[in-house]
Design a protein around this motif. Structure first.
Motif, short mmCIF file in Angstrom:
data_model
loop_
_atom_site.label_atom_id
_atom_site.label_comp_id
_atom_site.label_asym_id
_atom_site.label_seq_id
_atom_site.Cartn_x
_atom_site.Cartn_y
_atom_site.Cartn_z
N ALA A 160 0.85 -1.19 0.00
CA ALA A 160 0.00 0.00 0.00
C ALA A 160 0.89 1.24 0.00
CB ALA A 160 -0.92 0.01 1.22
N GLY A 164 1.32 4.22 -2.89
CA GLY A 164 1.26 5.66 -2.66
C GLY A 164 2.52 6.37 -3.11
N PHE C 159 -9.80 -3.79 -8.45
CA PHE C 159 -9.53 -3.31 -7.10
C PHE C 159 -8.58 -2.11 -7.10
CE2 PHE C 159 -11.55 -7.32 -6.08
CZ PHE C 159 -12.45 -6.87 -5.13
N VAL C 162 -11.06 0.58 -7.49
CA VAL C 162 -11.77 0.84 -6.24
C VAL C 162 -10.86 1.59 -5.26
CG1 VAL C 162 -12.76 -0.26 -4.22
CG2 VAL C 162 -13.41 -1.05 -6.48
N THR C 163 -9.57 1.23 -5.25
CA THR C 163 -8.63 1.97 -4.40
C THR C 163 -8.62 3.45 -4.76
OG1 THR C 163 -7.22 0.00 -4.28
CG2 THR C 163 -6.21 2.11 -3.69
N LEU C 166 -11.95 5.08 -3.70
CA LEU C 166 -12.03 5.30 -2.25
C LEU C 166 -11.20 6.50 -1.85
CD1 LEU C 166 -11.90 1.68 -0.82
CD2 LEU C 166 -13.71 3.36 -0.46
N TYR C 167 -9.99 6.59 -2.42
CA TYR C 167 -9.17 7.75 -2.07
C TYR C 167 -9.81 9.03 -2.58
CZ TYR C 167 -5.41 10.99 -1.58
OH TYR C 167 -4.67 12.08 -1.23
N PHE C 170 -12.62 9.97 -0.24
CA PHE C 170 -12.17 10.49 1.06
C PHE C 170 -11.54 11.87 0.94
CE2 PHE C 170 -12.04 6.24 3.25
CZ PHE C 170 -12.94 6.63 4.22
N VAL D 80 -5.01 0.10 12.69
CA VAL D 80 -5.04 -0.88 11.60
C VAL D 80 -4.93 -2.30 12.15
CG1 VAL D 80 -3.75 -1.73 9.60
CG2 VAL D 80 -4.14 0.72 9.86
N LEU D 156 -9.92 -6.86 0.40
CA LEU D 156 -9.36 -6.00 -0.63
C LEU D 156 -9.83 -4.56 -0.46
CD1 LEU D 156 -9.48 -8.27 -3.78
CD2 LEU D 156 -7.48 -7.43 -2.57
N LEU D 157 -11.12 -4.40 -0.13
CA LEU D 157 -11.63 -3.05 0.10
C LEU D 157 -10.89 -2.38 1.26
CD1 LEU D 157 -15.51 -3.18 -0.27
CD2 LEU D 157 -13.82 -2.26 -1.84
N PHE D 159 -7.90 -2.97 2.42
CA PHE D 159 -6.54 -2.58 2.12
C PHE D 159 -6.50 -1.48 1.06
CE2 PHE D 159 -5.70 -6.42 4.50
CZ PHE D 159 -4.72 -5.94 5.35
N ALA D 160 -7.54 -1.39 0.22
CA ALA D 160 -7.66 -0.24 -0.67
C ALA D 160 -7.79 1.03 0.16
CB ALA D 160 -8.88 -0.40 -1.58
N LEU D 161 -8.61 0.94 1.19
CA LEU D 161 -8.79 2.06 2.10
C LEU D 161 -7.48 2.46 2.76
CD1 LEU D 161 -12.13 1.62 3.87
CD2 LEU D 161 -10.84 3.74 3.76
N VAL D 162 -6.77 1.45 3.26
CA VAL D 162 -5.50 1.72 3.94
C VAL D 162 -4.50 2.35 2.97
CG1 VAL D 162 -3.52 0.63 5.04
CG2 VAL D 162 -5.83 0.03 5.75
N THR D 163 -4.50 1.88 1.72
CA THR D 163 -3.62 2.47 0.71
C THR D 163 -3.91 3.97 0.57
OG1 THR D 163 -3.59 0.39 -0.50
CG2 THR D 163 -2.92 2.35 -1.70
N GLY D 164 -5.20 4.28 0.45
CA GLY D 164 -5.59 5.69 0.33
C GLY D 164 -5.19 6.49 1.55
N LEU D 166 -2.79 5.86 3.74
CA LEU D 166 -1.34 6.02 3.81
C LEU D 166 -0.88 7.11 2.86
CD1 LEU D 166 -0.05 2.35 4.02
CD2 LEU D 166 0.40 4.17 5.65
N TYR D 167 -1.43 7.11 1.65
CA TYR D 167 -1.05 8.17 0.72
C TYR D 167 -1.49 9.53 1.23
CZ TYR D 167 -0.40 10.98 -3.37
OH TYR D 167 0.00 11.98 -4.20
N GLY D 168 -2.72 9.57 1.76
CA GLY D 168 -3.21 10.83 2.31
C GLY D 168 -2.33 11.34 3.44
#
Lengths: 334, 334, 334, 334
Positions: A160, A164, C159, C162-163, C166-167, C170, D80, D156-157, D159-164, D166-168
């Motif tokens: 992840a 990013g 996915f 979707v990533t 989601l970003y 947010f 997390v 998957l959703l 970890f997609a969220l976590v990816t976003g 982390l980037y944020g």
């Protein structure tokens, strides 16, 4: 932009002190007047600024995200690969410590030697970290199962992060501007001008390009102290809407210019440096991009002018030859 | 925005030279005055600018990220699919070279022929790259295990990249503006006006929409040399806070306008092109969006006016018919 | 911001026509003057604008990314779940068509009935799409292996999408501003004022908050035609640096105000609507956020004033009670 | 920026009321005049503002995305990990309820006890959620297969969220500015000045740095009511183009300054607080960053001046020592 005064504000009350008034009018770009070493430049050729910091905290020195975003691609992939390898070594050691017998199927793919088992654990770790999980090696027992569960989560977090970082690297606003190797003192209309030439190296468009140029040089106070002083150099044109071709920026040396009557020796003696700030909008992403550059006195040519780079009378659109950026020819000064 | 002078800066010292003064007042959008080929336009219909570059470096020419972001969707998915296929072919070859016997279970899913083994290795590679890792084929031996570990990491990096690219493609600020096919010379109040009409094609809002229009045409110097000159065309209104419906932009042809007394033949003879720059803020993402457009002399109609697109007296909100964007009717000029 | 004139540009030549001059001074927010249906408002309570579009192209109507970003969370997850389910149904059908016998291990987890095989294929598809790939069911044969390889890639792309979504959801800049239910005509200092109250609902800071208010109402031309006219309402204060508490925005009804001498019947008869535009910077992300709102004539109270929401004399910091936003009390007008 | 008037708008009609006119000229930063508790400051040392909110809605109070982005790293990873653990516990319970016998292979890795089965289900859940899916435990039966299919999608959703996130977190614009611990009243040229010093802690560049300073203090109305009043403090220089070294910001105490004739007792008695707003552009990402800070009357030293932090005469570039930020020396006031 290179304003040496308060921006966008009317003065609420007068400063009765003559000295305060004078100080407020002094141009200061933020370097201060104490940069007086004649052997070093203010702005390096890559746009970085020539200041070293001491006593910074650990995280400030590391500046992790910034560094991972700005390092070059081979270094970046090297870091990723190294982390991947180290992480697998660490987890392989952990699995070996707990006991290789908890990794089901390990015996079928190794020769049973400790080294063989270590590499088996290493590859099991890699399959867990990347979540590929073939399953011909699988965890058993509470502890090893828990470690594997943790490792697969760490793997997802790590990737992840890399996702990013990759996006941050790609989407970072960078201006691919090339500056002519030398600035020139050249004849300009009926006077002379100080000029340099830039070109955008990429085919996508930059719009609303704005350039500011300052002259920085050492001067001597009445008490003999050398200090650095800054002058704004007015340009014939400091803003264009489009930047599809090359652009020659000209400071006309008219009366009042700090370069009036200036000789090559004057420039060298005063450690002169021309500081350039460019800002533009990248049309593809509507991002603002910045570039810094500087010419020192020894990067200036006298009595040369630029040759054209653009052939605008081509059928099928104008032709811009980037190899001609530095092409100059002799031109006696007025 | 289409300023031909220094922006936001007061003049520090006077330019004594008449020529310098003149030059500073000349409007230059960044195209220069040498675009004189009468057969090509400055701005193409898709907003790109008509300049070709030579002698650019490899990476500047490729302009990878930019190209992957701006190509159309079928091409993008084509590129992704092609890379996926090639990567699997490459790794299948590598597995075959090392020896198919290191892929456990391969013999159960293939007929044992070399081609069968190759495809087995290909599908094992695909299962590794996507980290699906069923495990009915699994790596054994140090070398094959290491290659598989590397491949699964490459797979994750590749899909991290694709994630970033997909987000970059989606979130790129684009203005979905449609311009009327023709610009018109039409009667306007008690004079005439040069006008065109735009509409936002999407239902989300653009706010703070600002438009600038320039006229570019060839003129002749006293010495007979043809050069390109630029004029700012003042608009009756160049900015709106909201843009929910259509908008007709009007340059009133009052005394002082460069279009005063202009005939269709004048426009054609001078290779006239009207250059349009639009900037707005997309309300959903608070992003600035830019659009360029141009009308050439042969895309202008004389003595026509636009018919309304909006029915504002509907109950339940006004009704905007996008199909009527190009509807015009005869209207004798004043 | 609500300028009815060209912004930031000096006038290059005079408009000799009186009508052109008049037209240039007319305030137009971009709605035009033909919104004359008295039963509908210009700006809906959710900030959307009351215009319907016809004859838009398919993709413009769908406006996919925009819709996926702005829909509410349950709908979004509903869409994701539905797509996941449909995709698996489609692939399950494909696997069934090619032949369930190519899915190794399927016979061990199903009863052998066609429906059982279909669901087995469905779950195999799900395990492939999410790349979980347990491997107790695995593909064999070229065709099924290829389909599975394709499906796992589609899964990763989906996915990735979707990533990004989601970003995007947010990080979308949204101002959580609550407006008082009613605007008030209240006494203000020694005159009266038209006022409303806003509060930021979140604990993070908005900075540089700027508000513009316009009055839109129907008027009658000399020839009896009804048209919509817009007035800028000057505020006592239209900008604050911080917005930690509530803020009452006041238009003082001094001579020259379009609300001078205005009665409730006047407002109703002219279908008056107060249009509000707010822009601010979200401090956490340095993003600009926009909000629109409007009060119609029937959402205005006469002779009421707001009660305080803030207790600033608390030890340990001021206390802001959001439940008091709509608290008003009778206050006879001056 | 700290304007107490309408920005960028000409006055359309005069305010005949003297009181309205007076009110329009009052400086209000958005705090209002009722912050009168002498024991609390307006701006806390971390830049947050000292206001508590009541009766906010649940989601406004949670402010989820904002909180996940701004919490520190250990808390973030804690959240997390906790969610990962809880999710697996929940799904393990579900699998146990449906029946552990539907998890094929579970009997081989557990001792058959309920607790053993629970942990087996827990680890199967972890392998599903992370999509590692070894396959030595695999689902069978419609219900358990469906639950596993759902869980892998949820994984998957998530970890997609976590990816976003982390980037944020990484890409959030933050200014790493350090302020001197104390502000000083020091001699300045031929008058005195109120001053403080800042330094950027990171090696990357901030450009176009702009600072605004206000004085907030309690005053007494003719009727004896205490209220808070705000003054703009004019700076000798409030903007620099570069910020490579330290920067001392000086408000010269000339006639007209609200600090003219001010004593330490005055400051304390009026609960004075100096409010500082800084905005700059981070050069690496072209992002605008904001910082707030404040000095209360008890964080101000009288008759001290700053010692230099920068040695500009070093060969090989200037040397900036961050440990000297708070170094001051006695300096009698003028």
């Amino acid at each position: 932009m290179l304003s040496n005064r308060k921006s966008g504000k009317q003065r609420l009350y007068g400063a009765d002190s003559q000295l305060v008034d004078q100080e407020e009018r002094r141009l200061d770009l933020g370097f201060g007047s104490t940069f007086t070493d004649p052997n070093s430049r203010l702005i390096n050729k890559d746009g970085s600024i020539n200041v070293t910091r001491t006593n910074t905290s650990f995280w400030d020195r590391v500046n992790l995200y910034n560094r991972l975003i700005t390092m070059n691609w081979p270094s970046f992939f090297g870091v990723v690969l190294l982390l991947y390898f180290s992480e697998n070594v660490v987890f392989a050691c952990i699995y070996m410590l707990v006991g290789p017998e908890y990794l089901l199927g390990l015996d079928k793919v190794t020769d049973g030697s400790p080294l063989g088992q270590f590499w088996g654990a290493f590859f099991f770790s890699a399959q867990t970290l990347t979540t590929v999980g073939y399953g011909h090696i699988s965890p058993s027992g509470y502890l090893v199962s828990a470690i594997a569960a943790l490792e697969s989560m760490i793997g997802l977090l790590a990737f992840a992060l890399v996702t990013g970082l990759l996006y941050g690297r790609f989407s970072r606003p960078v201006a691919h501007i090339r500056f002519s190797t030398h600035a020139l003192f050249a004849p300009y209309l009926d006077v002379n001008g100080w000029m340099f030439r830039i070109v955008h190296q990429r085919a996508n468009q930059l719009i609303d390009v704005q350039v500011d140029v300052s002259l920085s040089r050492l001067e001597t106070r009445p008490d003999g102290v050398r200090y650095r002083r800054y002058y704004n150099l007015e340009l014939e044109r400091n803003r264009v809407n489009f930047f599809p071709t090359n652009w020659t920026l000209v400071h006309p040396i008219t009366p009042g210019s700090p370069l009036q009557q200036c000789t090559p020796d004057d420039l060298a003696e005063s450690d002169a440096e021309f500081l350039i700030l460019l800002r533009a909008t990248d049309d593809t992403f509507s991002q603002v991009v910045h570039t810094r550059y500087s010419y020192r006195y020894d990067e200036v040519l006298w009595g040369r002018k630029f040759l054209p780079m653009l052939d605008g009378n081509q059928s099928g659109g104008a032709l811009l030859d980037l190899a001609k950026l530095d092409d100059t020819v002799d031109a006696p000064l007025n």
